[in-house]
Each structure stands twice: as structure tokens, then as C-alpha cells.
Design a protein around this motif. Structure first.
Motif, mmCIF file in Angstrom:
data_model
loop_
_atom_site.group_PDB
_atom_site.id
_atom_site.type_symbol
_atom_site.label_atom_id
_atom_site.label_comp_id
_atom_site.label_asym_id
_atom_site.label_seq_id
_atom_site.Cartn_x
_atom_site.Cartn_y
_atom_site.Cartn_z
ATOM 1 N N SER A 181 9.746 1.550 0.882
ATOM 2 C CA SER A 181 9.204 2.749 0.253
ATOM 3 C C SER A 181 10.336 3.611 -0.298
ATOM 4 C CB SER A 181 8.393 3.558 1.272
ATOM 5 O OG SER A 181 8.090 4.849 0.779
ATOM 6 N N SER A 224 11.166 -0.928 5.773
ATOM 7 C CA SER A 224 10.311 -0.399 4.713
ATOM 8 C C SER A 224 11.040 -0.464 3.387
ATOM 9 C CB SER A 224 9.923 1.052 5.013
ATOM 10 O OG SER A 224 9.199 1.623 3.930
ATOM 11 N N THR A 284 -8.660 2.093 -4.940
ATOM 12 C CA THR A 284 -8.576 1.174 -3.807
ATOM 13 C C THR A 284 -7.627 1.740 -2.751
ATOM 14 O OG1 THR A 284 -6.672 -0.131 -4.550
ATOM 15 C CG2 THR A 284 -8.837 -0.732 -5.449
ATOM 16 N N ARG A 285 -7.526 0.999 -1.646
ATOM 17 C CA ARG A 285 -6.599 1.387 -0.583
ATOM 18 C C ARG A 285 -5.391 0.455 -0.530
ATOM 19 N NH1 ARG A 285 -10.519 2.976 4.582
ATOM 20 N NH2 ARG A 285 -11.655 4.670 3.515
ATOM 21 N N VAL A 286 -5.125 -0.222 -1.631
ATOM 22 C CA VAL A 286 -3.960 -1.098 -1.695
ATOM 23 C C VAL A 286 -2.696 -0.286 -1.424
ATOM 24 C CG1 VAL A 286 -2.602 -2.617 -3.195
ATOM 25 C CG2 VAL A 286 -5.087 -2.653 -3.315
ATOM 26 N N SER A 287 -1.744 -0.895 -0.737
ATOM 27 C CA SER A 287 -0.497 -0.224 -0.378
ATOM 28 C C SER A 287 0.118 0.493 -1.574
ATOM 29 C CB SER A 287 0.502 -1.247 0.170
ATOM 30 O OG SER A 287 1.809 -0.709 0.229
ATOM 31 N N ARG A 288 0.416 1.777 -1.407
ATOM 32 C CA ARG A 288 1.027 2.547 -2.483
ATOM 33 C C ARG A 288 2.444 2.045 -2.782
ATOM 34 N NH1 ARG A 288 -3.593 3.228 -2.869
ATOM 35 N NH2 ARG A 288 -4.730 5.199 -2.852
ATOM 36 N N THR A 289 3.129 1.556 -1.769
ATOM 37 C CA THR A 289 4.461 0.998 -1.988
ATOM 38 C C THR A 289 4.385 -0.259 -2.840
ATOM 39 O OG1 THR A 289 5.276 1.897 0.115
ATOM 40 C CG2 THR A 289 6.507 0.057 -0.851
ATOM 41 N N LEU A 290 3.415 -1.126 -2.545
ATOM 42 C CA LEU A 290 3.228 -2.348 -3.342
ATOM 43 C C LEU A 290 2.893 -2.000 -4.785
ATOM 44 C CD1 LEU A 290 2.869 -5.408 -3.626
ATOM 45 C CD2 LEU A 290 0.498 -5.121 -2.858
ATOM 46 N N SER A 334 10.420 9.573 4.248
ATOM 47 C CA SER A 334 9.535 9.070 5.312
ATOM 48 C C SER A 334 10.370 8.220 6.236
ATOM 49 C CB SER A 334 8.387 8.247 4.715
ATOM 50 O OG SER A 334 8.885 7.161 3.961
ATOM 51 N N HIS A 363 13.362 -4.999 3.445
ATOM 52 C CA HIS A 363 12.315 -4.729 4.429
ATOM 53 C C HIS A 363 12.725 -5.204 5.823
ATOM 54 C CE1 HIS A 363 8.424 -4.979 6.523
ATOM 55 N NE2 HIS A 363 8.027 -4.045 5.668
ATOM 56 N N ARG A 404 -4.586 2.328 -7.913
ATOM 57 C CA ARG A 404 -3.992 3.490 -7.224
ATOM 58 C C ARG A 404 -5.053 4.503 -6.832
ATOM 59 N NH1 ARG A 404 -3.078 7.625 -5.284
ATOM 60 N NH2 ARG A 404 -1.184 8.901 -5.292
#
Length: 252
Positions: free
Chosen positions: A126, A124, A186-192, A251, A119, A183
Motif C-alpha cells: 500500500s 504490504s 465493489t469491495r475489491v482491494s483498494r491497493t490492488l 498505514s 509484500h 473502486r
């Protein structure tokens, strides 16, 4: 010159249901295949780790040098990471004597360090950014650490924590279900969430693999490691035919 379509594609697969099914099969194959070489062939953990490490390096170099995403090459590299992860974790936990808990903590630190370095270097972690040699190198090192951690964590949960193979499988399956709920709810990071799921599928595969090939007295099914590995490989190949593997969109 690359076309705009080629420039917009990463060298890793799109994350779909098929991806996760094949990933779980690959991690289970890593457990049975790694045990087949280190235990059934009596080569030991150190020699087996050396063999699989060479295969891992060859596969990663081929993956990085490839000009585009190749499903068979990608999943062969995943299998290489999970087999070397199996024997390396067993060597650290058993031969070095640091135990499952010590091995899990050490490997967790290495995994988090790899993600942090990735990172800080590229901005990133991702999978959509995996389209350069540097990003691919970080990607595969991180995956190798996650696969090794998963083996140690699976063994620690099943053995030291006393949950057994089925109990541990239920625990890791429930954790994956929570990630799935997060997934979509919620709006939790998709990468996380991706990396959390990627890491947890490995101990799930580890305990399922142990359940298949460990003796009845140890709570397993006592299946041949060779036949179990062959069946899992056949399942993976069928999955690749059934679930079309497309390259993830990049991305920046």
C-alpha cells in the motif's frame, strides 16, 4: 523530533483525481521526452537509457533522503521513471530483438516479482506504508518496472495487435473506467485497484504520446517531440498549482 502529524504522513501524494490527471500527463511526457532524446537527438536507445538511468538514480536518492513529501521532487522522480522506462523498453523490444510481446512478458514478470518481494519483506504494498527508506526503494523500483512495462504494452497493443494509437487509447481508457467502477461499486482491494490503475495509465500515456509525435503515415499527428513535451510539462505544472498535492496518510 517529528511531530505526530509528520509521523502520520507518507512521502508520496494522496491519491486523488488530480493525482491521476498529473500521472497520465507525466507518462505521456515520458514517451515524448524519451523519444526526443533517443530519436530526435539521434542518441539511440542504449545511450538514452544510460542518461535517463542516471537521472532516475539521482532523483530516487534525493526522494529517499528528503525528510518529507515534496510535490515537485516526487513528480520529477515520476518523470525520470517514465523516461527511462520508455527508452529501456524500446531498447529491449527493438535493439535486443525480443519483440513487444516478449518484452511485455519479461517486464510483467519483473513487476510482479518486485511487488511480491515488497509484500514478503514489509507485509504490504500500500502507498500508505511508504514512509521508510526500504519501502521507498521498493516503491520506486516497482514504479520503474511498471513504467517500462507500460511502454512495451502500449507499443504491442498499438502496433503488433494492430489497434493503432487511437484504438489502443480507447482500450486502455475502457480498462481504467472498469477499475474506477470497481473502486466505487465493489469491495475489491483498494491497493490492488491502485496498482492496476497505476500500471494501465502508463500504456495509455505511451499510445497518446506516440499519437502526438509519430508521422501522419503511421497514424500520428506529427507534432514536434520538443513542443509536445513542453506542452505536457506545462500542463503538469498547472495541475500541481490547481490540484494541491498532500502527503498520503501512513498505514501500518
Amino acid at each position: 523530533m517529528k511531530t505526530p502529524t509528520e509521523q502520520a504522513l507518507a512521502k508520496v501524494p494522496e491519491v486523488t483525481l488530480g493525482f491521476w490527471l498529473i500521472k497520465i500527463a507525466a507518462t505521456t511526457l515520458g514517451e515524448t521526452g524519451g523519444d526526443a532524446v533517443s530519436m530526435s537527438m539521434n542518441l539511440g536507445y542504449l545511450v538514452s537509457t544510460g542518461i535517463f538511468a542516471v537521472l532516475f538514480l539521482v532523483a530516487v536518492v534525493a526522494q529517499i533522503r528528503a525528510k518529507r513529501f515534496h510535490p515537485l521532487l516526487y513528480w520529477a522522480t515520476i518523470i525520470a521513471t517514465t523516461t527511462v522506462g520508455t527508452t529501456l523498453a524500446d531498447f529491449a523490444d527493438r535493439s535486443l530483438g525480443i519483440g513487444y510481446a516478449g518484452g511485455s512478458l519479461l517486464l510483467l514478470a519483473l513487476l510482479l516479482g518486485s511487488l511480491l518481494a515488497w509484500h514478503r519483506t514489509l507485509g504490504s504494498v500500500s502507498v500508505g506504508t511508504v514512509h521508510s527508506p526500504k519501502a521507498e526503494a521498493f516503491y520506486w523500483v516497482t514504479i520503474m518496472f511498471s513504467q517500462t512495462l507500460g511502454t512495451a504494452l502500449g507499443d504491442w497493443t498499438a502496433d503488433t495487435a494492430g489497434l493503432g494509437y487511437t484504438g489502443a487509447a480507447v482500450v486502455f481508457g475502457a480498462l481504467l473506467a472498469l477499475i474506477l467502477a470497481a473502486r466505487y461499486g465493489t469491495r475489491v482491494s483498494r491497493t490492488l485497484l491502485f496498482w492496476a490503475a497505476f500500471i494501465l495509465t502508463r500504456p495509455l500515456g505511451a499510445v497518446v504520446g506516440d499519437f502526438l509525435d509519430k508521422p501522419l503515415s503511421a497514424g500520428g499527428m506529427a507534432l514536434s517531440r520538443y513542443s509536445a513535451s513542453a506542452a505536457l510539462l506545462s500542463f503538469m505544472l498547472a495541475g500541481l498549482l490547481l490540484f494541491r498535492q498532500r502527503a498520503a496518510t501512513t498505514s501500518h
